[in-house]
Design an enzyme around this catalytic site. Structure first.
Site, PDB file in Angstrom:
ATOM      1  N   GLY A  85       5.993 -21.140 -27.601  1.00  0.00           N
ATOM      2  CA  GLY A  85       6.674 -19.989 -26.939  1.00  0.00           C
ATOM      3  C   GLY A  85       6.745 -20.264 -25.503  1.00  0.00           C
ATOM      4  N   GLU A 106       9.273 -14.361 -31.101  1.00  0.00           N
ATOM      5  CA  GLU A 106       8.409 -13.615 -32.321  1.00  0.00           C
ATOM      6  C   GLU A 106       7.373 -14.514 -32.463  1.00  0.00           C
ATOM      7  OE1 GLU A 106       6.544 -12.836 -34.960  1.00  0.00           O
ATOM      8  OE2 GLU A 106       8.033 -13.135 -36.239  1.00  0.00           O
ATOM      9  N   LYS A 133      17.361 -24.845 -35.645  1.00  0.00           N
ATOM     10  CA  LYS A 133      16.519 -26.098 -35.737  1.00  0.00           C
ATOM     11  C   LYS A 133      15.258 -25.409 -36.400  1.00  0.00           C
ATOM     12  CE  LYS A 133      12.979 -27.897 -34.575  1.00  0.00           C
ATOM     13  NZ  LYS A 133      12.154 -28.226 -35.580  1.00  0.00           N
ATOM     14  N   GLU A 169      -5.686 -17.491 -33.402  1.00  0.00           N
ATOM     15  CA  GLU A 169      -4.729 -17.525 -34.436  1.00  0.00           C
ATOM     16  C   GLU A 169      -5.079 -18.375 -35.281  1.00  0.00           C
ATOM     17  OE1 GLU A 169      -0.453 -17.921 -34.258  1.00  0.00           O
ATOM     18  OE2 GLU A 169      -0.547 -15.971 -35.669  1.00  0.00           O
ATOM     19  N   CYS A 179       2.596 -14.096 -39.203  1.00  0.00           N
ATOM     20  CA  CYS A 179       2.188 -13.955 -38.074  1.00  0.00           C
ATOM     21  C   CYS A 179       1.508 -12.492 -37.717  1.00  0.00           C
ATOM     22  CB  CYS A 179       3.605 -13.852 -37.052  1.00  0.00           C
ATOM     23  SG  CYS A 179       4.627 -12.743 -38.119  1.00  0.00           S
ATOM     24  N   GLY A 201       7.567 -18.687 -33.766  1.00  0.00           N
ATOM     25  CA  GLY A 201       6.527 -19.333 -33.747  1.00  0.00           C
ATOM     26  C   GLY A 201       5.165 -19.227 -32.925  1.00  0.00           C
TER      27      GLY A 201
HETATM   28  P1  NAI Z   1       5.036 -24.238 -33.548  1.00  0.00           P
HETATM   29  O1  NAI Z   1       5.176 -22.936 -32.839  1.00  0.00           O
HETATM   30  O2  NAI Z   1       5.038 -25.521 -32.784  1.00  0.00           O
HETATM   31  O3  NAI Z   1       6.615 -24.573 -34.463  1.00  0.00           O
HETATM   32  C1  NAI Z   1       7.471 -23.460 -34.763  1.00  0.00           C
HETATM   33  C2  NAI Z   1       8.847 -24.240 -34.349  1.00  0.00           C
HETATM   34  O4  NAI Z   1       8.912 -24.768 -33.227  1.00  0.00           O
HETATM   35  C3  NAI Z   1       9.201 -25.423 -35.316  1.00  0.00           C
HETATM   36  O5  NAI Z   1      10.491 -25.524 -35.817  1.00  0.00           O
HETATM   37  C4  NAI Z   1       8.752 -26.528 -34.287  1.00  0.00           C
HETATM   38  O6  NAI Z   1       9.619 -27.685 -34.750  1.00  0.00           O
HETATM   39  C5  NAI Z   1       9.182 -26.045 -32.880  1.00  0.00           C
HETATM   40  N1  NAI Z   1       8.695 -26.722 -31.916  1.00  0.00           N
HETATM   41  C6  NAI Z   1       7.556 -27.262 -31.523  1.00  0.00           C
HETATM   42  N2  NAI Z   1       7.693 -27.659 -30.461  1.00  0.00           N
HETATM   43  C7  NAI Z   1       8.535 -27.349 -29.672  1.00  0.00           C
HETATM   44  C8  NAI Z   1       9.074 -27.464 -28.360  1.00  0.00           C
HETATM   45  N3  NAI Z   1       8.291 -28.305 -27.455  1.00  0.00           N
HETATM   46  N4  NAI Z   1      10.294 -27.047 -27.963  1.00  0.00           N
HETATM   47  C9  NAI Z   1      11.101 -26.501 -28.919  1.00  0.00           C
HETATM   48  N5  NAI Z   1      10.667 -26.243 -30.305  1.00  0.00           N
HETATM   49  C10 NAI Z   1       9.294 -26.714 -30.492  1.00  0.00           C
HETATM   50  O7  NAI Z   1       3.800 -24.008 -34.736  1.00  0.00           O
HETATM   51  P2  NAI Z   1       3.130 -25.242 -35.503  1.00  0.00           P
HETATM   52  O8  NAI Z   1       2.941 -26.506 -34.573  1.00  0.00           O
HETATM   53  O9  NAI Z   1       4.137 -25.384 -36.862  1.00  0.00           O
HETATM   54  O10 NAI Z   1       1.747 -24.455 -36.143  1.00  0.00           O
HETATM   55  C11 NAI Z   1       0.733 -24.399 -35.270  1.00  0.00           C
HETATM   56  C12 NAI Z   1       0.379 -22.749 -35.002  1.00  0.00           C
HETATM   57  O11 NAI Z   1       1.060 -22.063 -34.584  1.00  0.00           O
HETATM   58  C13 NAI Z   1      -0.271 -22.410 -36.453  1.00  0.00           C
HETATM   59  O12 NAI Z   1      -1.283 -22.610 -37.068  1.00  0.00           O
HETATM   60  C14 NAI Z   1      -0.138 -20.858 -36.288  1.00  0.00           C
HETATM   61  O13 NAI Z   1      -1.355 -20.437 -35.750  1.00  0.00           O
HETATM   62  C15 NAI Z   1       0.836 -20.834 -35.242  1.00  0.00           C
HETATM   63  N6  NAI Z   1       2.206 -20.499 -35.705  1.00  0.00           N
HETATM   64  C16 NAI Z   1       2.538 -19.107 -35.555  1.00  0.00           C
HETATM   65  C17 NAI Z   1       3.596 -18.606 -36.262  1.00  0.00           C
HETATM   66  C18 NAI Z   1       4.087 -17.067 -36.363  1.00  0.00           C
HETATM   67  O14 NAI Z   1       4.900 -16.930 -37.194  1.00  0.00           O
HETATM   68  N7  NAI Z   1       3.380 -16.490 -35.584  1.00  0.00           N
HETATM   69  C19 NAI Z   1       4.588 -19.703 -36.922  1.00  0.00           C
HETATM   70  C20 NAI Z   1       4.169 -20.996 -37.032  1.00  0.00           C
HETATM   71  C21 NAI Z   1       2.987 -21.416 -36.441  1.00  0.00           C
END
Ligand code: NAI
Ligand code: MG
Length: 494
Positions: free
Chosen positions: A246, A263, A188, A398, A297, A241
């Site tokens: 997480g 991660e 996904k 972050e 990240c 993410g």
């Molecule tokens: P997110 O963690 O919500 O998104 C990452 C993935 O998780 C996407 O594929 C999203 O569709 C999926 N996702 C979202 N809600 C979910 C749920 N309830 N169950 C399962 N999967 C779900 O991150 P987002 O909203 O894109 O970004 C927000 C903040 O998160 C960023 O500003 C950043 O601070 C952080 N982030 C950190 C990352 C890293 O590599 N450490 C990567 C992306 C975001």
């Protein structure tokens, strides 16, 4: 922001992009789509099938069927050959994959195309790792004659949920160990950058990976992602993410006690001692956070500088930051493209305002770019806040943007305590010519990755992952393979 007219990307043919389930491309069951948005000007690049709960159910069934079918009987040689073929195809088409990511989420083409060696290298690493999957024969003290040994078996159906910041390598990070170990996958991708995952899936089919082994369901996190995380026929979730998502995944996984690797994010300390090579350290400090506009990240977002060089050093970093060309991400000279989405723009600019209101001193950047063509896109220039206090929110949370918080430090003890005063523990950089200082920091810091006199180096043979709320489990390296395997103990009496 000039960019010569580009030939249209072959993948962006105007047709809606579909889901890959059981080797067939299909629309979402609801028939709905969502747009892939260009962060340069907000225009629509493509419409993408909006998968939901029922599509996830179909994809998981296909992955289960494939797992229990002939796939589980494939020989290591066969899986190795598939990974090597996929590596070749990714190498052949990497420019197209990198361009898709650049169009989709705005990272400069110099950055996305620069990841070729890593992307192809990961696939070749996992191809060789196929041959390293072995159990043990063990001694035993049982009465009678026993032969005891362990078997390594694939964990099963893997749900992979990935973010938008380095899309194609994030997908490969999950796909590689899945194929190597004989698992199957439902991937996904992030809504903001799904295109390269779909193209990669086409290449996986071209590489001869059988139907149902690789499935891709595009769609929103809170429906498609959540359904995958909660599905009781999924054996493992590999997630990259935010730590907020997480945490939701941990909860959703409890129903069938899925295995998890997480991660997550970071707020990594980047430490500069006065005895360091300051030219290199300044470059490292700047690029440790400004690369990919800080949407990394392990970005080194908290810059600790030894007090006697603090004022001069942060000026050097600011000077480098000011010179980084901001522009169209397809322009090869661009170093800073737009942020990935309007949500990310809003989030990052809210932290710029917050930093100023918390009393930090912006010595460059500090506001969104709105001149000319920049007005339509999500552009934020490199920003350096000086005199940040450890307890300010900009030093704790972050931001995921090109924002660096600088603070002076005095001695080692104070430094280590402050470097560790974060809920996260992903990366840590240290610049010094003194090997004792380097070792002391490397030992004392609670982080999964330490970089001495460099920042952010990553190698396929090295495990990558976090301490504390930066998650658990490791990606790449030997540890990552283990996370896709389980161990069976066999007692044979003779
Ligand atoms: P997110 O963690 O919500 O998104 C990452 C993935 O998780 C996407 O594929 C999203 O569709 C999926 N996702 C979202 N809600 C979910 C749920 N309830 N169950 C399962 N999967 C779900 O991150 P987002 O909203 O894109 O970004 C927000 C903040 O998160 C960023 O500003 C950043 O601070 C952080 N982030 C950190 C990352 C890293 O590599 N450490 C990567 C992306 C975001
Ligand atoms: Mg986009």
């Amino acid at each position: 922001m000039n960019i010569a007219a580009q030939a249209p990307h072959p993948f962006l043919d105007g047709k809606p992009k579909k889901l890959l389930i059981d080797g067939k491309w299909s629309d979402a069951i609801t028939g709905t789509t969502f747009p892939s948005i260009s962060p340069v000007d907000g225009s629509t690049l493509a419409d993408i099938a909006q998968g939901g709960v029922r599509d996830i159910n179909l994809a998981v069934s296909a992955a289960r069927k494939a797992f229990e079918g002939p796939w589980s009987k494939t020989k290591p040689f066969e899986r190795q050959a598939m990974l090597l073929r996929l590596a070749e195809l990714v190498e052949r088409d990497f420019h197209d994959l990198a361009t898709l990511d650049t169009l989709d989420m705005g990272a400069p083409i110099s950055f996305t195309s620069g990841r070729k060696t890593r992307a192809v290298g990961l696939l070749r690493y996992f191809a060789s790792a196929v041959m390293m999957i072995n159990g043990d024969t063990t001694g035993n003290s049982l009465p009678g004659d026993f032969f005891t040994y362990t078997l390594k078996e694939p964990v099963g159906v893997v749900g992979a949920i990935i973010p938008w910041n380095t899309p194609v390598t994030a997908a490969i990070w999950k796909l590689g160990p899945v194929i190597a170990t004989g698992c199957t996958i439902v991937l996904k991708p992030a809504e903001e950058a799904s295109l390269s995952s779909l193209r990669l899936a086409e290449l996986a089919m071209e590489a001869g990976i059988p139907p149902g082994v690789v499935n891709v369901v595009t769609g929103p996190g809170d429906t498609a992602g959540a359904a995958l995380a909660a599905h009781t026929d999924v054996d493992k979730i590999a997630f990259t993410g935010s730590h907020f998502t997480g945490q939701k995944i941990v909860q959703a996984s409890a129903r069938n006690l899925k295995r998890l690797t997480l991660e997550l994010g970071g707020k990594s300390p980047h430490i500069v001692f006065a005895d360091a090579n300051l030219d290199e350290a300044a470059q490292g400090a700047a690029m440790g956070v400004f690369v990919n506009s800080g949407q990394v990240c392990a970005a080194g977002t908290r810059l600790f500088v030894e007090r006697k060089i603090y004022a001069e050093f942060i000026e050097r970093v600011a000077d480098l930051g000011r010179k980084l060309p901001v522009g169209h991400p397809l322009d090869p000279s661009t170093q800073i493209g737009p942020l990935a989405s309007s949500a990310q723009l809003e989030r990052v600019t809210s932290y710029l305002d917050l930093g100023a209101s918390e009393g930090a001193r912006p010595i460059m950047g500090g506001a969104r770019l709105t001149e000319g063509d920049f007005a339509k896109g999500y552009f934020v220039p490199p920003t350096l806040f000086a005199d940040v206090k450890d307890n300010m929110r900009i030093a704790q949370e972050e931001i995921f943007g090109p924002v660096l918080s600088a603070m002076p430090f005095e001695g080692m003890e104070e430094l280590v305590e402050r470097a560790n005063s974060s809920i996260f523990g992903l990366g840590c950089g240290v610049w010094t010519r003194d090997v004792t200082k380097a070792h002391t920091v490397a030992r004392a810091v609670r982080a999964g990755n330490v970089w001495v006199n460099n920042y952010g180096a990553m190698d396929v043979q090295m495990p990558f992952g976090g301490y504390k709320m930066s998650g658990y489990g490791r990606e790449s390296g030997r540890e990552s393979l283990e996370a896709y395997l389980q161990t069976k103990a066999v007692y044979l009496r003779f």
